[in-house]
Scaffold this motif. Structure first.
Motif, PDB file in Angstrom:
ATOM      1  N   GLY A  69      57.165  28.199  44.809  1.00 29.24           N
ATOM      2  CA  GLY A  69      56.727  26.884  44.372  1.00 29.24           C
ATOM      3  C   GLY A  69      57.573  26.320  43.254  1.00 29.24           C
ATOM      4  N   GLY A 160      51.929  22.340  38.909  1.00 24.95           N
ATOM      5  CA  GLY A 160      52.302  22.044  40.292  1.00 24.95           C
ATOM      6  C   GLY A 160      52.375  20.552  40.559  1.00 24.95           C
ATOM      7  N   GLU A 164      55.727  18.305  41.412  1.00 24.81           N
ATOM      8  CA  GLU A 164      55.723  17.528  42.656  1.00 24.81           C
ATOM      9  C   GLU A 164      55.943  16.047  42.358  1.00 24.81           C
ATOM     10  OE1 GLU A 164      56.153  17.174  46.476  1.00 24.81           O
ATOM     11  OE2 GLU A 164      55.716  19.107  45.545  1.00 24.81           O
TER      12      GLU A 164
END
Length: 240
Positions: A69, A160, A164
């Protein structure tokens, strides 16, 4: 987005193969109970991982980039835009420079109010928004827009989601981690004097427009706070 406990355990055995969990926590400056709880839940927070990396003298960005990730974190690291830098300037500093220029003493500010502050995440999102950032972020992450708005209103943005958002907007992947306080300016590739340089470079017109926008946003927040306070007071009064 946290990292899996299994991946964290494998990583920590690589960087400190002979250290116990207690040794690890002591080096990182975190409570043993904090790490233990995260390991039991199967997820280790990014802030814990970064603390461990710093404790062992490792580059936090390089360390985080080893996990799923975050593998594109290093290659996606670049200088912040002027809009990003200005998003982290307090309205107090904007007004201070505006007054100084009006009095003919505005040679520029150097010592700005520290960040991140309560509105850092929201201001950053607005600064990098190509027009449909929240919609795209909601679709890619699966988080409802109202939940995203709730995070921003509370001054939070998960790692996260921050990364993104950077991918969607085409800015440095470390920027969101800087504005949420997970990385320092130096660690995230932000110039230490970047915010002051971006502010001082504004023309008088742009400075006035920026002040107007910030005060407008501040006014909306204060009105909402007043409305919430009045609502809560009315509820308590009705309860007797």
């Amino acid at each position: 987005m946290a990292v899996t406990a299994k991946a964290f355990q494998l990583w920590r055995q690589e960087i400190a193969p002979t250290d116990s969990v207690s040794d690890l926590c002591r080096s990182a400056g975190i409570k043993r109970s904090t790490l233990a709880q995260q390991l039991v839940r199967g997820k280790v927070s990014v802030s814990t991982l970064l603390a461990v990396a710093r404790g062992y003298g490792l580059d936090p960005v390089c360390a985080l980039a080893q996990f799923e990730g975050y593998t594109d974190l290093l290659t996606g690291m670049r200088a912040p835009t002027s809009a990003e830098l200005l998003s982290q300037v307090s309205h107090r500093d904007i007004l201070k420079l505006l007054v100084a220029r009006g009095e003919g003493t505005g040679n520029g500010l150097s010592d700005l109010v520290p960040f991140p502050h309560r509105n850092s995440a929201r201001a950053w999102i607005e600064a990098i928004d190509p027009g449909d950032l929240r919609q795209q972020l909601s679709e890619r992450s699966g988080i409802a827009r109202q939940n995203l708005s709730a995070q921003l209103s509370a001054g939070r943005l998960s790692p996260g989601l921050a990364i993104e958002a950077s991918r969607i907007a085409g800015v440095s992947l470390t920027s969101g981690l800087v504005v949420t306080g997970l990385l320092t300016c130096a660690e995230g590739g932000w110039p230490v004097t970047g915010r002051a340089d971006a502010l001082n470079a504004l023309s008088d017109t742009d400075l006035v427009l920026l002040a107007r926008d910030r005060l407008d946003a501040l006014g909306k927040q204060l009105r909402k706070a007043d409305a919430d306070e009045n609502r809560d007071r009315a509820i308590w009064e009705n309860l007797g």
